[in-house]
Design a protein around this motif. Structure first.
Motif, PDB file in Angstrom:
ATOM      1  N   ASP A   1       0.844  -1.196   0.000  1.00 21.88           N
ATOM      2  CA  ASP A   1       0.000   0.000   0.000  1.00 21.88           C
ATOM      3  C   ASP A   1       0.879   1.245   0.000  1.00 21.88           C
ATOM      4  O   ASP A   1       1.843   1.329   0.764  1.00 21.88           O
ATOM      5  CB  ASP A   1      -0.882   0.033   1.248  1.00 21.88           C
ATOM      6  N   GLN A   2       0.508   2.214  -0.830  1.00 22.36           N
ATOM      7  CA  GLN A   2       1.293   3.448  -0.900  1.00 22.36           C
ATOM      8  C   GLN A   2       0.370   4.626  -1.174  1.00 22.36           C
ATOM      9  O   GLN A   2      -0.199   4.732  -2.253  1.00 22.36           O
ATOM     10  CB  GLN A   2       2.331   3.376  -2.017  1.00 22.36           C
ATOM     11  N   SER A   3       0.225   5.526  -0.213  1.00 21.24           N
ATOM     12  CA  SER A   3      -0.567   6.734  -0.445  1.00 21.24           C
ATOM     13  C   SER A   3       0.147   7.675  -1.401  1.00 21.24           C
ATOM     14  O   SER A   3      -0.470   8.594  -1.943  1.00 21.24           O
ATOM     15  CB  SER A   3      -0.848   7.442   0.885  1.00 21.24           C
ATOM     16  N   THR A   4       1.443   7.446  -1.637  1.00 15.29           N
ATOM     17  CA  THR A   4       2.218   8.265  -2.576  1.00 15.29           C
ATOM     18  C   THR A   4       2.307   7.613  -3.952  1.00 15.29           C
ATOM     19  O   THR A   4       3.141   8.005  -4.767  1.00 15.29           O
ATOM     20  CB  THR A   4       3.649   8.469  -2.051  1.00 15.29           C
ATOM     21  N   LEU A   5       1.473   6.625  -4.219  1.00 15.08           N
ATOM     22  CA  LEU A   5       1.567   5.858  -5.459  1.00 15.08           C
ATOM     23  C   LEU A   5       1.564   6.788  -6.673  1.00 15.08           C
ATOM     24  O   LEU A   5       0.689   7.634  -6.823  1.00 15.08           O
ATOM     25  CB  LEU A   5       0.403   4.882  -5.560  1.00 15.08           C
ATOM     26  N   GLY A   6       2.557   6.629  -7.539  1.00 13.87           N
ATOM     27  CA  GLY A   6       2.680   7.476  -8.721  1.00 13.87           C
ATOM     28  C   GLY A   6       3.609   8.650  -8.531  1.00 13.87           C
ATOM     29  O   GLY A   6       3.847   9.419  -9.462  1.00 13.87           O
ATOM     30  N   GLU A   7       4.153   8.807  -7.317  1.00 14.24           N
ATOM     31  CA  GLU A   7       5.081   9.896  -7.040  1.00 14.24           C
ATOM     32  C   GLU A   7       6.379   9.323  -6.466  1.00 14.24           C
ATOM     33  O   GLU A   7       6.396   8.198  -5.961  1.00 14.24           O
ATOM     34  CB  GLU A   7       4.471  10.895  -6.063  1.00 14.24           C
TER      35      GLU A   7
ATOM     36  N   HIS B   1      -8.851  -0.297  -4.081  1.00 13.55           N
ATOM     37  CA  HIS B   1      -7.942  -0.928  -3.123  1.00 13.55           C
ATOM     38  C   HIS B   1      -8.244  -2.414  -2.966  1.00 13.55           C
ATOM     39  O   HIS B   1      -7.339  -3.258  -3.080  1.00 13.55           O
ATOM     40  CB  HIS B   1      -8.061  -0.224  -1.770  1.00 13.55           C
ATOM     41  N   ARG B   2      -9.502  -2.764  -2.737  1.00 18.21           N
ATOM     42  CA  ARG B   2      -9.862  -4.156  -2.451  1.00 18.21           C
ATOM     43  C   ARG B   2      -9.781  -5.048  -3.686  1.00 18.21           C
ATOM     44  O   ARG B   2      -9.285  -6.164  -3.612  1.00 18.21           O
ATOM     45  CB  ARG B   2     -11.286  -4.234  -1.879  1.00 18.21           C
ATOM     46  N   ASN B   3     -10.296  -4.553  -4.812  1.00 19.32           N
ATOM     47  CA  ASN B   3     -10.493  -5.419  -5.979  1.00 19.32           C
ATOM     48  C   ASN B   3      -9.388  -5.329  -7.020  1.00 19.32           C
ATOM     49  O   ASN B   3      -9.327  -6.176  -7.921  1.00 19.32           O
ATOM     50  CB  ASN B   3     -11.831  -5.093  -6.643  1.00 19.32           C
ATOM     51  N   TRP B   4      -8.537  -4.307  -6.914  1.00 13.64           N
ATOM     52  CA  TRP B   4      -7.453  -4.175  -7.893  1.00 13.64           C
ATOM     53  C   TRP B   4      -6.091  -4.140  -7.218  1.00 13.64           C
ATOM     54  O   TRP B   4      -5.271  -5.032  -7.393  1.00 13.64           O
ATOM     55  CB  TRP B   4      -7.653  -2.930  -8.767  1.00 13.64           C
ATOM     56  N   ARG B   5      -5.852  -3.128  -6.411  1.00  8.12           N
ATOM     57  CA  ARG B   5      -4.509  -2.909  -5.881  1.00  8.12           C
ATOM     58  C   ARG B   5      -4.003  -4.102  -5.056  1.00  8.12           C
ATOM     59  O   ARG B   5      -2.846  -4.470  -5.164  1.00  8.12           O
ATOM     60  CB  ARG B   5      -4.483  -1.652  -5.016  1.00  8.12           C
ATOM     61  N   ARG B   6      -4.842  -4.684  -4.236  1.00  9.96           N
ATOM     62  CA  ARG B   6      -4.402  -5.804  -3.388  1.00  9.96           C
ATOM     63  C   ARG B   6      -4.300  -7.111  -4.162  1.00  9.96           C
ATOM     64  O   ARG B   6      -3.667  -8.053  -3.694  1.00  9.96           O
ATOM     65  CB  ARG B   6      -5.365  -5.995  -2.202  1.00  9.96           C
TER      66      ARG B   6
END
Length: 767
Positions: free
Chosen positions: A405-411, A554-559
């Protein structure tokens, strides 16, 4: 004597340690065992150099309030035995002794005892302030500021982090969610209101006392007394919004401590009572509900030790009896069980963003503990090496090139990541860490505009504390020879390959993961996955967007494995759902890592990660070869108990050119040629799309498309897929030639780069 209940340790619970298979890396050993009673379980511990535990050779310790313990002294090198029993009132043994376990203390390992509770606080003062500075150091810093307002960056701190709160309207107590159902937008507003309240109280209090400015002190009191009028059982309680609760408890702790001499007895009592209630909420959740001393994998509960229990309990020590009890628990947890997310190599299973948040609060807490209590927890081996984790797996110039998990995803890496690693530079003198800090700070010019910066930290306050407490360290560029070309974090199952980290225009980073933690907490279903960043641009990415924790993205793609550079088997990925047991069971293993000039490799096994979703999978082993610092070969071996199809996945920021068995991605700075050079079931069927499947479209409306390659095999019981990846600068158009020799029971693939260097990789045939 009653019989002692000795349950088997499970996937989510603490182990019985030390044991004969443990390799001790610090002295004394840390003792942990499964609880023997559901409540009020107090223990006696015996350690002896004799397995018969003769009285003159046995050390008996207790009663111990929980199922973990760190001795207050070191042991001489040698073989030892230990056992435990339930304790009765006083120091009597109530139950039979446990199974006897053994351990060996080697010579020349770090010595990290924890002072015993009876003497732990003997040198602590009852005076205030005590969070960060005591009275003597307040006076010393005050004198330096009078001579030079720029001392330790105080002038910047005052202008940017104090002055704005002097005339600001008080922030209202947050309102409840509609029907008390969490709404992401309102959660974030509540979160920010509480963070700003912390800034106001802490910064006004510190500045007012340091400057002896009555007006600033009065403003600080105004904020503090306003906040304690909020209902501690209301919207800022731990059970309603833990992030809000953490911030308000910390704000009240700093206000109570630094304004102690400016509050009336009645005001002190009111503030302390409010702080006690808020601290008790957190302590109750950590110790009685989450029970992280039994089941340590609760990210927020572990973090609340640093963010709440340390500052609050230090502020109330010698005044509220519970404060000592909770602070003891916290210190013992840090000395024994921390970190549940990594080990001696310094890794962090949840990934670099949660390394950042977890370590940021921990750094604050450890600094407070070291200065007030006099215990230096930084000496533990984890903390001497954990700065390596962001250095190798979250390098300053990389984007979308790390797991979790990354709240900075893309940076690029956040500025707080850099501030954390600077702390370890100050502790260890490691110039590579200082280089990392300076690289990120140079890039992140508008930190306060980003929620994940301003919503979590104030860098001027960080600078003030660091400049006062730690020495300057000279940066050291990670030129070839100064860093490890292949870095294996055995504790979390991450491996990083690097070429020219010192130059973003030449840097290539390839990282892979197969973790014993599986997809638990902030980890994902990405065992055996890989990520590639080259020449200043992400190539094979961690796809998706950070919308909000718990969103459909978050639930259906990122994880899920569908978003990773990985494999699906008959359309199914690894388990990454809500069941923590199944998440931990969905683990991977890094079986071997090798490195020599021109030829580095890793072998990973993610078979168990698919056990819940693909029970007929016999094995999935992925080998990744990094050759001559310029190209990668990935060998996938999948064996099934019944015929099935494998889908090979890769994700990019740009549409790919697909032709035959090749795929090419072209970015702004870099491109990559990908080729399936061998597939045992025949040619793969390649296709790509730019959709996020099973995700609410409103969550990514207006965001840039990403592209997802799916190369599908024919149906077979066994599959061998060999993929060649050649990253290059844009316009280089280089290639690696290859041929295959399959005369015997194996397959030998030969690859030749532009310099005429040939490497051979052997692959077992699929039968």
């Amino acid at each position: 004597m009653s019989k002692l209940f000795e349950p088997v340790s499970g996937l989510l619970t603490v182990p019985y340690e030390p044991n004969e298979s443990s390799e001790l890396r610090e002295n004394p050993p840390r003792f942990t065992w499964m609880p023997a009673k559901p409540d009020e379980d107090r223990y006696m511990l015996q350690v002896s150099a004799s397995e018969r535990f003769e009285t003159d050779q046995a050390e008996t310790i207790g009663p111990i309030p929980y199922n973990f313990y760190t001795p207050s002294h070191v042991y001489e090198p040698g073989i030892y035995y230990w056992r435990y029993a339930l304790a009765a009132t006083g120091a009597a043994v109530q139950s039979e002794w446990s199974q006897v376990r053994t351990f060996t203390v080697p010579a020349h390992i770090p010595e990290t005892p924890l002072p015993a509770p009876q003497t732990r606080y003997a040198e602590t003062s009852a005076a205030h302030p005590r969070l960060w500075l005591d009275g003597q150091r307040v006076e010393a810093l005050r004198g330096r500021i009078r001579e030079d307002a720029a001392t330790c960056g105080f002038d910047v701190f005052f202008e940017k982090s104090v002055r704005p709160w002097m005339e600001r309207e008080l922030i209202c107590e947050p309102e409840r969610y509609p029907d008390n159902k969490r709404v992401a937008k309102l959660w974030r507003r509540m979160y920010m209101d509480c963070q700003e309240t912390l800034y106001a109280i802490r910064h006004l209090s510190v500045a007012g006392v340091l400057l002896e400015d009555a007006h600033i002190v009065e403003q600080a009191k105004r904020w503090l007394l306003h906040v304690i009028s909020w209902d501690p059982q209301g919207t800022t309680s731990r059970d309603y919004n833990d992030e809000a609760a953490f911030r308000i408890a910390q704000a009240v702790a700093w206000g109570y401590d630094w304004l102690h001499g400016f509050l009336s007895e009645e005001e002190r009592a009111a503030v302390r009572a409010n702080l006690l209630v808020r601290t008790e909420q957190v302590a109750f959740h950590v110790i009685e509900r989450s029970r992280i001393h039994r089941v340590p994998y609760d990210s927020h509960a572990v973090r609340s030790l640093s963010s709440v229990l340390v500052p609050a309990c230090i502020a109330m020590l010698h005044e509220e009896p519970e404060a000592r009890e909770w602070l003891d628990y916290t210190l013992e947890y840090y000395a024994c069980l921390y970190s549940p997310w990594g080990g001696q190599d310094g890794g962090w299973a949840e990934g670099p963003m949660y390394w950042t948040t977890g370590l940021a609060y921990l750094i604050d807490a450890f600094n407070l503990i070291r200065q007030y209590v006099g215990i230096d927890l930084y000496k533990r081996p984890f903390f001497t090496s954990t700065g390596d984790f962001p250095l190798y797996v979250h390098s300053p110039d990389t984007v979308r090139a790390s797991f979790g998990d990354q709240s900075t995803l893309g940076e690029p890496p956040s500025l707080k990541t850099a501030y954390n690693i600077r702390q370890f530079a100050g502790l260890t003198g490691n110039g590579l860490y200082q280089w990392y800090y300076e690289q990120v700070k140079e890039r992140d010019k508008d930190a306060d505009s980003k929620f994940y910066n301003y919503g979590w930290w104030d860098f001027r306050f960080d600078d003030l504390l660091y400049a006062h407490d730690y020495p300057a360290v000279e940066p050291l560029s990670p030129e070839p020879g100064r860093i490890e070309p292949v870095k294996w974090f055995r504790d979390v199952g991450w491996v990083a390959f690097h070429r020219r980290m010192d130059d973003p225009n030449e840097h290539i980073q390839l990282i892979v993961k197969s973790s014993p933690y599986g997809s638990i907490s902030h980890s994902h279903g990405d065992q055996n996955g890989f990520l590639l960043h080259a020449y200043g641009e992400p190539i094979a990415i961690d796809s998706g967007y950070y919308v909000a924790h718990g969103s459909t993205m978050h639930r259906n793609w990122r994880r899920q494995t569908i978003s990773k550079n990985n494999l699906l088997i008959d359309g199914k990925g690894q388990y990454a759902g809500a069941d923590k047991v199944l998440c931990k069971e969905a683990y991977g293993v890094v079986e071997e890592v090798s490195s020599k000039p021109g030829f580095a490799s890793v072998r990973m096994n993610a078979t168990e990660a698919y056990r819940e979703t693909v029970p007929y999978l016999k094995q999935f082993v992925r080998e990744v070869y990094w050759l001559d610092d310029t190209y990668a070969v990935i060998v996938d071996a999948v064996d099934l108990e019944q015929p099935g199809r494998v889908s090979w996945l890769m994700h990019t920021l740009h549409p790919m050119e697909l032709k035959g068995q090749t795929f090419r991605t072209i970015g702004a700075k870099a491109e990559m040629d990908g080729r399936f050079v061998y597939a045992s079931s025949g040619d793969l069927m390649l296709r790509q799309h730019d959709q996020f499947t099973d995700v609410d479209p409103s969550e990514y409306e207006g965001l840039a498309n990403q592209w997802h390659l799916m190369a599908e095999t024919k149906e077979a019981k066994s599959h061998r897929i060999v993929t060649l990846l050649v990253p290059m600068k844009k316009g280089e158009d280089k290639f690696v030639s290859y041929f295959i020799d399959d005369q015997d029971h194996g397959i030998h693939l030969y690859f030749t780069n532009e310099d005429g260097i040939t490497r051979m990789i052997a692959v077992n045939k699929a039968y």
